[in-house]
Design an enzyme around this catalytic site. Structure first.
Site, PDB file in Angstrom:
ATOM      1  N   LYS A   1      40.990  47.215  46.284  1.00 30.33           N
ATOM      2  CA  LYS A   1      41.159  45.770  46.456  1.00 30.33           C
ATOM      3  C   LYS A   1      42.647  45.507  46.663  1.00 30.33           C
ATOM      4  O   LYS A   1      43.484  46.067  45.934  1.00 30.33           O
ATOM      5  CB  LYS A   1      40.626  45.055  45.217  1.00 30.33           C
TER       6      LYS A   1
ATOM      7  N   SER B   1      34.279  38.612  39.365  1.00 33.77           N
ATOM      8  CA  SER B   1      34.740  39.056  40.688  1.00 33.77           C
ATOM      9  C   SER B   1      34.397  40.494  41.054  1.00 33.77           C
ATOM     10  O   SER B   1      34.533  40.880  42.215  1.00 33.77           O
ATOM     11  CB  SER B   1      36.254  38.858  40.806  1.00 33.77           C
TER      12      SER B   1
ATOM     13  N   SER C   1      35.607  37.762  43.755  1.00 36.24           N
ATOM     14  CA  SER C   1      36.638  37.863  44.772  1.00 36.24           C
ATOM     15  C   SER C   1      36.814  39.259  45.352  1.00 36.24           C
ATOM     16  O   SER C   1      37.533  39.406  46.342  1.00 36.24           O
ATOM     17  CB  SER C   1      37.969  37.427  44.165  1.00 36.24           C
TER      18      SER C   1
END
Lengths: 467, 64
Positions: A82, A181, A157
């Site tokens: 990420k 997330s 996210s």
């Protein structure tokens, strides 16, 4: 017609192939890169593909393994991070114009550990801006799309991590979870994801959203792969004030095939009463509980405080802490942030200091009540999302604050949660299930999720991708 | 879903100003419209609590 690149093996499968020399890290990395080139144009799961770096690392891994210096199951495995995980000399953007040219001077601790275990970085993955502002169309990079249907949302996210793993562009990925997330994109993209116990994984070098709720964690196609990744990520880090010194078990060795003697509490009131979910999703949760009973588990109801209490508490803490991180930059560069991020976080200005303290006090009450509820069971299960992935254009700017999430309660309590695919909607979109354990009993959450995953048929399906 | 009643617009503007933020009228409108959800959350947490719920920051003694 050019043949489509072959599907990727799991991490566990690839590790066996590499160990027996049936596949080399170079071949595996080239396969990932071929799939990224073939499919990511429609998925937008990558912000940066580190092709040359990956191939150089693959050559090094191959030489080390050939010389008899294999480090373990992550050695030679291509993964994505990420894009809030700092990578030395490799752009780390948080998917934001604010950090578009950010070249970190050091690796995040978790990536340093994974790299030392031999994992290969093939790229940095899309995220909602600073792990909350998305899906947004006004950022330097487009939002990731769901591989099961690209008109639909990935969840966030850790959106690129969910999409890239589900599409088989990487074998595993990292995510972060402040209010769901890791679990939301794992559920909506039909993969496995783990939010470990708060403090188990270092957050040093990971751009924070809300320090007291932030967790790093792995995402992969299977729970077993998450166990392998977690083993490579875990460990005390004095650079993270929340990092704990704790004995680390062999997570993969603790996985089990049955659930004989395991007491499982089902949190039905979240999706049946507090915030009613999609009936198809509710049936998938019941079917998962029935499968667990067939595997030997004892199933009973558990009741936690009302979901709205957890969400009110979490919302105030998350906004306050997030605003404290961005306040200075907000004053000078407000409109360099995307619309979703800046307007969501600006809501924190409506919250006072006493409000934040009251939320932290409420957090202690909610945690105590949750620990009491889990006293007589080994794990709890709950829906991960209220329904299948919505269309990406249908995601509202302030939707997060209007609706409650089933995931946020366990950021408040800090308990470990493994999320696993528990079925599909009639339209072919996945549902996810949370398996929640006691603090630092991450191994039990993984073991129960793994046993269910092996007994269920959902790992036989893969999304059909268009190049 | 019923939308909770927004906060007073002047109060929203004052909070944003105190934080040093310069927002367009449309942005203030958006935050004002959703402000009722923040107020609802604050009402939900704003009840009397026992002293035992203080968020403690402490050193641990070497003997513990």
């Amino acid at each position: 017609m050019i043949a489509a690149p072959a599907q990727l093996p799991t991490i566990a499968g690839a590790a066996r192939l590499i160990e027996t020399r049936a596949m080399s890290p170079i071949e595996l990395t080239q396969l990932c890169l071929a799939r990224i080139h073939a499919y990511d144009g429609k998925l937008n799961s990558f912000v940066t593909v580190t092709e040359e770096h990956a191939l150089a690392e693959a050559r090094r891994a191959e030489a080390e393994i050939a010389a008899g210096r294999r480090k373990g199951p992550l050695h030679g495995i291509p993964v994505g991070l990420k894009d809030i995980y700092s990578t030395k000399g490799i752009r780390t953007t948080a998917h934001s114009k604010i950090l578009a040219d950010n070249l970190p001077a050091e690796d995040s601790t978790v990536w340093a550990k994974m790299s030392a275990s031999g994992a290969i970085l093939v790229g940095k993955l899309s995220t909602h801006e600073f792990a909350i502002g998305g899906p947004s169309f006004d950022l330097p990079w487009p939002p990731a799309r769901n591989p099961w249907n690209t008109a639909h949302f990935t969840g966030g996210s850790s959106s690129g991590s969910g999409a890239a793993v589900a599409a088989g562009l990487v074998l595993g990925a990292t995510g972060s979870d402040t209010g769901g997330s890791i679990r939301h994109p794992s559920a909506l993209c039909g993969i496995a994801g783990v939010k470990p116990t708060y403090g188990l994984l270092s957050r040093h070098g990971i751009y924070p959203l809300a320090f007291s709720l932030d967790h790093a964690g792995p995402m992969a196609w299977t729970v077993e792969d998450c166990a392998i990744l977690l083993q490579g990520m875990v460990g005390h880090d004095p650079k993270d004030p929340a990092s704990v010194v704790v004995r680390v078990p062999d997570y993969r060795a603790r996985l089990r095939q049955d659930l004989k003697g395991v007491r499982i509490g089902v949190i039905r009131h979240f999706h049946e009463a507090d915030m009613p979910g999609d009936p198809e999703m509710a049936r998938s949760v019941e079917a998962a509980a029935a499968t667990m009973r067939e595997l030997g588990a004892e199933i009973r109801d558990v009741r936690l405080p009302h979901l709205a209490d957890f969400n009110a508490c979490g919302l105030v803490i998350m906004l306050s802490e997030a605003f404290s991180i961005h306040a200075e930059t907000f004053r000078t560069r407000f409109h360099d942030y995307g619309e979703f991020f800046r307007e969501r976080i600006a809501l924190a200005t409506l919250i006072s200091g006493p409000d934040y303290v009251q939320a932290m006090r409420m957090r202690r009450e909610l945690t105590a009540k949750t620990l009491e509820a889990i006293k007589d069971v080994d794990v709890m299960i709950a829906a991960a999302m209220p329904g299948p992935a919505p269309k990406i254009e249908a995601v509202e700017k302030f939707g997060t604050f209007k609706r409650q999430t089933y995931a946020l309660p366990f950021n408040i309590t800090g308990q470990p949660v493994a999320t696993v695919c528990c079925g599909f909607s009639g339209s072919g979109l996945p549902f996810g299930l949370q398996v929640i354990a006691r603090a630092f009993d991450d191994a039990t959450a993984l073991a129960v999720a793994h046993a269910y995953e092996r007994a269920a048929p959902w790992r036989e399906r893969r999304p059909t991708l268009a190049s | 879903m019923n939308e909770p009643e927004p906060m007073d617009r002047a109060e929203v503007e004052a909070c944003l100003k105190r934080a040093g933020l310069s927002l367009s009228p449309a942005e203030v409108d958006g935050i004002h419209q959703v402000s009722g959800h923040i107020r609802a959350a604050l009402r939900r947490i704003g009840t009397a609590r026992e002293m035992g719920t203080e968020p403690a920051m402490m050193f641990r003694s070497p003997e513990s």
